[in-house]
Design a protein around this motif. Structure first.
Motif, PDB file in Angstrom:
ATOM      1  N   LEU A 153       0.662  -1.117  -0.150  1.00 53.85           N
ATOM      2  CA  LEU A 153       0.075   0.041  -0.136  1.00 53.85           C
ATOM      3  C   LEU A 153       0.977   1.336   0.053  1.00 53.85           C
ATOM      4  O   LEU A 153       1.893   1.330   0.679  1.00 53.85           O
ATOM      5  CB  LEU A 153      -0.855   0.047   1.296  1.00 53.85           C
ATOM      6  CG  LEU A 153      -2.297  -0.739   1.024  1.00 53.85           C
ATOM      7  CD1 LEU A 153      -2.862  -0.578   2.581  1.00 53.85           C
ATOM      8  CD2 LEU A 153      -3.048  -0.396   0.004  1.00 53.85           C
ATOM      9  N   LYS A 154       0.290   2.334  -0.614  1.00 50.04           N
ATOM     10  CA  LYS A 154       0.841   3.763  -0.512  1.00 50.04           C
ATOM     11  C   LYS A 154      -0.128   4.434  -0.045  1.00 50.04           C
ATOM     12  O   LYS A 154      -1.353   4.236  -0.030  1.00 50.04           O
ATOM     13  CB  LYS A 154       1.169   4.052  -1.837  1.00 50.04           C
ATOM     14  CG  LYS A 154       2.677   3.119  -2.530  1.00 50.04           C
ATOM     15  CD  LYS A 154       3.703   3.544  -1.743  1.00 50.04           C
ATOM     16  CE  LYS A 154       5.140   2.727  -2.471  1.00 50.04           C
ATOM     17  NZ  LYS A 154       6.158   2.894  -1.795  1.00 50.04           N
ATOM     18  N   TRP A 155       0.318   5.635   0.585  1.00 49.35           N
ATOM     19  CA  TRP A 155      -0.471   6.572   0.957  1.00 49.35           C
ATOM     20  C   TRP A 155       0.156   8.038   0.815  1.00 49.35           C
ATOM     21  O   TRP A 155       1.421   8.267   0.577  1.00 49.35           O
ATOM     22  CB  TRP A 155      -0.792   6.457   2.502  1.00 49.35           C
ATOM     23  CG  TRP A 155       0.494   6.130   3.308  1.00 49.35           C
ATOM     24  CD1 TRP A 155       1.464   7.008   3.619  1.00 49.35           C
ATOM     25  CD2 TRP A 155       0.755   4.919   3.618  1.00 49.35           C
ATOM     26  NE1 TRP A 155       2.376   6.281   4.285  1.00 49.35           N
ATOM     27  CE2 TRP A 155       2.160   4.875   4.184  1.00 49.35           C
ATOM     28  CE3 TRP A 155       0.228   3.622   3.481  1.00 49.35           C
ATOM     29  CZ2 TRP A 155       2.675   3.755   4.790  1.00 49.35           C
ATOM     30  CZ3 TRP A 155       0.892   2.556   4.009  1.00 49.35           C
ATOM     31  CH2 TRP A 155       2.112   2.553   4.644  1.00 49.35           C
ATOM     32  N   SER A 156      -0.710   9.091   0.936  1.00 48.94           N
ATOM     33  CA  SER A 156      -0.022  10.530   0.990  1.00 48.94           C
ATOM     34  C   SER A 156      -0.492  11.183   2.211  1.00 48.94           C
ATOM     35  O   SER A 156      -1.722  10.837   3.004  1.00 48.94           O
ATOM     36  CB  SER A 156      -1.157  11.289  -0.170  1.00 48.94           C
ATOM     37  OG  SER A 156      -0.731  10.803  -1.190  1.00 48.94           O
ATOM     38  N   SER A 200     -11.142   3.848  -1.061  1.00 50.37           N
ATOM     39  CA  SER A 200      -9.710   4.499  -1.629  1.00 50.37           C
ATOM     40  C   SER A 200      -9.676   3.628  -3.000  1.00 50.37           C
ATOM     41  O   SER A 200     -10.173   2.746  -3.481  1.00 50.37           O
ATOM     42  CB  SER A 200      -8.762   4.116  -0.505  1.00 50.37           C
ATOM     43  OG  SER A 200      -8.374   2.602  -0.503  1.00 50.37           O
ATOM     44  N   ILE A 258      -5.834  10.120   4.986  1.00 49.34           N
ATOM     45  CA  ILE A 258      -4.866   9.126   4.579  1.00 49.34           C
ATOM     46  C   ILE A 258      -5.331   7.955   4.315  1.00 49.34           C
ATOM     47  O   ILE A 258      -5.061   7.254   3.401  1.00 49.34           O
ATOM     48  CB  ILE A 258      -3.753   9.063   6.102  1.00 49.34           C
ATOM     49  CG1 ILE A 258      -3.113  10.231   6.160  1.00 49.34           C
ATOM     50  CG2 ILE A 258      -2.669   7.843   6.025  1.00 49.34           C
ATOM     51  CD1 ILE A 258      -2.409  10.124   7.836  1.00 49.34           C
ATOM     52  N   LEU A 259      -6.482   7.727   4.866  1.00 52.92           N
ATOM     53  CA  LEU A 259      -7.129   6.396   4.610  1.00 52.92           C
ATOM     54  C   LEU A 259      -7.722   6.491   3.169  1.00 52.92           C
ATOM     55  O   LEU A 259      -7.785   5.587   2.230  1.00 52.92           O
ATOM     56  CB  LEU A 259      -8.452   5.869   5.561  1.00 52.92           C
ATOM     57  CG  LEU A 259      -7.838   5.600   7.034  1.00 52.92           C
ATOM     58  CD1 LEU A 259      -9.145   5.541   7.775  1.00 52.92           C
ATOM     59  CD2 LEU A 259      -6.787   4.814   7.236  1.00 52.92           C
ATOM     60  N   SER A 308      -6.644   8.161   0.679  1.00 52.00           N
ATOM     61  CA  SER A 308      -5.461   8.447  -0.219  1.00 52.00           C
ATOM     62  C   SER A 308      -4.928   6.970  -0.403  1.00 52.00           C
ATOM     63  O   SER A 308      -3.769   6.898  -1.342  1.00 52.00           O
ATOM     64  CB  SER A 308      -4.554   9.358   0.360  1.00 52.00           C
ATOM     65  OG  SER A 308      -3.648   8.809   1.285  1.00 52.00           O
ATOM     66  N   LEU A 309      -5.150   5.859   0.249  1.00 52.81           N
ATOM     67  CA  LEU A 309      -4.607   4.515  -0.030  1.00 52.81           C
ATOM     68  C   LEU A 309      -4.651   4.218  -1.516  1.00 52.81           C
ATOM     69  O   LEU A 309      -5.603   4.284  -2.323  1.00 52.81           O
ATOM     70  CB  LEU A 309      -5.147   3.699   0.926  1.00 52.81           C
ATOM     71  CG  LEU A 309      -4.922   3.787   2.390  1.00 52.81           C
ATOM     72  CD1 LEU A 309      -5.628   2.542   3.055  1.00 52.81           C
ATOM     73  CD2 LEU A 309      -3.538   3.684   2.841  1.00 52.81           C
ATOM     74  N   ARG A 310      -3.532   3.607  -1.857  1.00 50.84           N
ATOM     75  CA  ARG A 310      -3.680   3.103  -3.287  1.00 50.84           C
ATOM     76  C   ARG A 310      -2.447   1.817  -3.410  1.00 50.84           C
ATOM     77  O   ARG A 310      -1.596   1.883  -2.429  1.00 50.84           O
ATOM     78  CB  ARG A 310      -3.224   4.171  -4.260  1.00 50.84           C
ATOM     79  CG  ARG A 310      -1.666   4.705  -3.965  1.00 50.84           C
ATOM     80  CD  ARG A 310      -1.587   6.143  -4.753  1.00 50.84           C
ATOM     81  NE  ARG A 310      -0.169   6.641  -4.229  1.00 50.84           N
ATOM     82  CZ  ARG A 310       0.037   7.370  -3.299  1.00 50.84           C
ATOM     83  NH1 ARG A 310      -0.973   7.833  -2.589  1.00 50.84           N
ATOM     84  NH2 ARG A 310       1.223   7.823  -3.156  1.00 50.84           N
TER      85      ARG A 310
END
Length: 210
Positions: free
Chosen positions: A76-79, A149, A203-204, A206-208
């Motif tokens: 997972l990635k996030w901002s 997301s 943040i949740l 923005s998950l990808r």
């Protein structure tokens, strides 16, 4: 007056009697300790018990290693919002987020293989960490909020403890195509968590997937 040999005999007898009483007292003390049992429920419910680290999983820093860190398509990635920072995780933690808001709170990321015990078991473990009782499947469904997301849907829960010094936990979980389950939690005192929650929800959202 007693003869000298009689006085010696009496002194020896007194010493032996005292020693016997001391040994008896020590023996009794040992017997009491060896027969004292702590109820299993009291140990399991103690906040320092390893079960509170991760139900059904080895505690961080234990003999068993932490799960392998996902990479590639499964990660997972996030901002992060402005002012937030990320610290690499250790042990069972994948990462830790720090917010600019004052007060006791933090956000953590944990990833485990498979279902990691199931959603209900994990939610009840989280509730236990802030002093709340377990819930059933019906209450679980009522407490669940679904957040969308790019990585998929997250099931998010928000619990606040009872009493004067309130703790609060906002926790979301999501399964990824590689079979792992990710847990993102914001925990701490109720006031700071309330202030940090809007950013945490971003943040949740923005998950990808990598």
């Amino acid at each position: 007056m007693f003869p000298r040999h009689s006085r010696s005999f009496i002194a020896k007898a007194s010493f032996l009697a005292g020693t016997g009483l001391l040994a008896l007292a020590v023996g009794c003390g040992r017997d009491q300790v060896s027969h004292y049992r702590v109820p299993k429920e009291a140990v399991a419910d103690h906040p320092d018990h390893p079960g509170h680290e991760m139900e059904g999983m080895p505690p961080a820093g234990g003999d068993m290693p932490a799960p392998p860190r996902p990479a590639g398509a499964g990660a997972l990635k996030w901002s992060l919002p402005k002012g937030w920072s990320e610290v690499p995780g250790e042990g069972m933690r994948f990462a830790t987020f720090k917010s600019p808001i004052q007060g006791r709170h933090e956000a953590t990321v944990v990833v485990l293989p498979g279902a990691a015990g199931g959603e209900l078991a994990n939610v009840n473990r989280w509730r236990g960490q802030i002093g709340l009782g377990p819930i059933d499947e019906a209450a679980l469904a009522a407490a669940r909020v679904v957040v969308k997301s790019k990585a998929g849907a997250l099931n998010v829960y928000d619990f606040t403890s009872e009493g004067q010094a309130k703790s609060r936990m906002v926790a979301g979980l999501i399964s990824t195509p590689d079979g792992n389950t990710w847990f993102l939690k914001l925990t701490g005192d109720a006031g700071p968590v309330a202030k940090a929650k809007p950013d945490f929800m971003r943040i949740l959202e923005s998950l990808r997937l990598d």
